[in-house]
Design an enzyme around this catalytic site. Structure first.
Site, PDB file in Angstrom:
ATOM      1  CD  GLU A   1     -17.311   2.280   2.530  1.00 30.41           C
ATOM      2  OE1 GLU A   1     -18.183   2.008   2.847  1.00 30.41           O
ATOM      3  OE2 GLU A   1     -16.168   1.661   3.294  1.00 30.41           O
TER       4      GLU A   1
ATOM      5  CB  SER B   1      -5.232   3.165   5.969  1.00 31.82           C
ATOM      6  OG  SER B   1      -5.405   1.570   6.241  1.00 31.82           O
TER       7      SER B   1
ATOM      8  CG  ASP C   1      -6.804  -3.954  11.324  1.00 28.38           C
ATOM      9  OD1 ASP C   1      -6.880  -3.630  12.518  1.00 28.38           O
ATOM     10  OD2 ASP C   1      -6.488  -3.614  10.535  1.00 28.38           O
TER      11      ASP C   1
ATOM     12  NE  ARG D   1      -0.656   0.320   4.769  1.00 26.32           N
ATOM     13  CZ  ARG D   1      -1.418   0.277   5.486  1.00 26.32           C
ATOM     14  NH1 ARG D   1      -2.165   0.861   6.036  1.00 26.32           N
ATOM     15  NH2 ARG D   1      -0.331  -0.220   6.857  1.00 26.32           N
TER      16      ARG D   1
END
Lengths: 274, 320
Positions: free
Chosen positions: B60, B39, B119, B12
């Protein structure tokens, strides 16, 4: 102006007849919500939008999104009447190898600016188009026709928030508020009131009109065009199945085709303004 | 920006940096974000090109449909969120309004597979590749490292139509130098071998290489292919390899159904049936925990890959 209004009324009549003929030929489709939008669509394509049927992909054209995509007979009819494709092609609605899909397909049908049919998506797509017009400093406007039933979708309200955030004044949303959805009235299925207050609470400019009155429709378009830094929604009060006595306000005609006999009766009623 | 072999970097990070380079070169690039720019690293693009950057908040579906609308006006839309949300929350927008009209929307989610490790399950996307691969006309990629990410991102921008490019939250080792070329739809033969073919993608490519190294100490020669594109699948590289090795082990940070293992098995079943072992999640969600420990617990560690290879080699004798 009076003459212009008469022209629009005559055009809407033609539009209604084409809708009914094509749905009858297809033996399926959604006449109720197509008929309720006839004046709105006529006003858009004959009195408001800058489009060129000879150049349907013109990057500077105004855009139209039929978010309530199941009512596409109204869109296909106006596109054929404007000359995007031959009127005879309306008879191919929903038929295999045809260009007129059961719900709009932007890659198959000339003049269709966005694929549609899954409810609740058109306003977001319109925001994408309107944002790009601003980014590219283009003057085209984007028009989105929403059904009242599809306001049940959460995505509509995600889009409503975003349009206000981005101060989208080059997009006009119109709610075809015929107060019926597939399973019954809005009130029975999912109450929408107070609808104008909902949009106001989302920071929209709200104009409420009679969606069958051309003077009111064109007046609302004008006011929307003058509004800056805020998105506008026209809440157009309409009658589902408008123009055909046995279809008006009847939930059964949401998604049912008339047979030949019913078609004849309906065409006669429209012709004679009954 | 290029990255040194042996360093560890989340893909990322490479995405965020490469997106800025891409935005510089291609003015048609617009970026959509859903409130996780720190993020997904699109905050870099947002700072550099604020006029081409749109943060729609935690929404989204709206993000995906707005991106579709922008692509309908000739833009190349990049959509950032997490893999779970891109593939499931916005699935219908991807299918009906991106893929059906075949638009230039490039969906580049972070947090692919269990790379969001601690997470937990809500943020671990282990079904996304399968969902995306099932959608007609979708191109599905997962780069193995930061250099691959940059190259494939640029390739995705040039590619006609929708692309799903999956990224990692956590660091993965750099295995490619910056000169390596990547072509969408062409796998990369990373290591030649004759006994078994290991086909991996994304974060599991380096694990596959480690497994091949380990196997070599036992005199087993494993071929390793980086299948960075699972759709369209590179059938040629698979056939060339299995004609030699006659057995395959697939390795993916994903459910074994519908993803890489599914794609390879389907291809071989139709074209050249050989034994296939699939390494990945088997009908289970994972849990919170450290990435390496999760791989160990759920049967996807280097040790499990080598065991899969041995098993796969044994299977060769049982068939034909």
């Amino acid at each position: 102006m009076e003459k212009d209004i008469q022209f629009l009324k005559d055009t809407a009549k033609e539009l209604r007849k084409n809708i009914l003929k094509m749905v009858c030929a297809a033996c399926s489709g959604h006449p109720g919500g197509a008929l309720s939008a006839a004046e709105i669509i006529t006003a858009l394509y004959y009195g408001e939008m800058h489009v060129d049927p000879k150049n349907p992909q013109d990057p500077d054209r105004d855009r139209f999104i039929l978010s309530k995509g199941h009512t596409c007979p109204v869109l296909y009819s106006v596109l054929a009447m404007k000359g995007y494709f031959p009127l005879e092609e309306l008879q191919t609605l929903r038929k295999i190898n045809g260009r007129l899909q059961g719900h709009p397909d932007m890659n198959k049908t000339p003049g269709v600016d966005s694929t549609a049919g899954s409810l609740g998506n058109g306003l977001s797509i319109g925001i994408g188009m309107a944002l790009m017009a601003k980014l590219d400093k283009k003057s085209y406007r984007t028009y989105v026709l929403l059904g009242c039933g599809e306001l049940n979708e959460g995505l509509i309200w995600e889009a409503a928030m975003a349009a206000a955030k981005f101060k989208i004044d080059n997009l006009l949303a119109i709610v075809d508020y015929n107060r019926l959805q597939l399973d019954g009235t809005n009130d029975e299925v999912m109450p929408l009131e107070p609808l104008a207050d909902k949009w106001k609470a989302f920071n929209w400019n709200v104009i409420t009109i009679d969606g069958h009155d051309f003077n009111q429709i064109l007046g609302a378009f004008r006011k929307a065009g003058e509004t800056v830094n805020q998105p506008t929604v026209i809440i157009a009060n309409t009658v589902k199945g408008k123009g055909v006595s046995f279809m008006e306000n009847k939930v059964d005609w949401h998604g049912k085709a008339p047979n030949k006999e019913q078609l004849e009766t309906a065409l006669r009623e429209i012709e004679n303004d009954i | 920006m290029t990255y040194k072999t042996g360093d560890w970097i989340p893909t990322r990070d490479a995405y965020g940096e490469a997106l800025c380079e891409l935005g510089e070169k291609n003015k048609k690039v617009v970026v959509f974000e859903a409130d996780i720019s720190k993020s997904t690293r699109t905050n870099l693009f947002g700072k550099k090109f604020p006029e081409r950057y749109f943060n729609v908040g935690v929404a989204e579906q709206n993000e995906m449909a707005i991106a579709a609308g922008a692509a309908m006006c000739g833009k190349i839309s990049f959509v950032s969120t997490y893999a779970v949300f891109a593939s499931m929350r916005a699935c219908e927008q991807v299918r009906t309004f991106v893929a059906y009209p075949h638009l230039n929307v490039k969906i580049c989610p972070s947090h692919g597979g269990i790379t969001p490790a601690n997470d937990g399950v809500t943020h671990q996307g282990t079904e996304d590749l399968g969902i995306m691969r099932t959608i007609p006309g979708m191109t599905v990629l997962m780069p193995a490292d930061a250099n691959a990410t940059k190259k494939l991102l640029f390739a995705a921008a040039e590619w006609d139509g929708p692309v799903y490019l999956r990224l990692t939250r956590d660091s993965v080792p750099i295995i490619y130098d910056e000169k390596t070329d990547f072509t969408i739809g062409k796998g990369i033969l990373l290591r030649e071998g004759k006994d078994v073919t290991i086909i991996a993608l994304g974060d599991m490519v380096s694990k596959a290489l480690d497994a091949a190294n380990l196997l070599s100490t036992e005199e087993i020669s494993a071929e390793v292919i980086d299948m960075h594109t699972i759709k369209p699948l590179d059938g040629d590289i698979i056939l060339n390899s299995v004609k030699k090795t006659r057995t395959v082990v697939t390795v993916e940070d994903h459910q074994v159904e519908c993803g890489l293992g599914g794609a390879v098995s389907e291809f071989l079943g139709e074209n050249y049936p050989v034994p296939v072992r699939r390494i990945g999640f088997r009908n289970t969600f994972a849990e919170s925990g450290e990435y390496e420990l999760l791989l160990e617990k759920y049967g996807m560690s280097v040790k499990h890959i080598t065991a899969g290879c041995l098993n796969s080699i044994k299977m060769k004798g049982k068939i034909r």
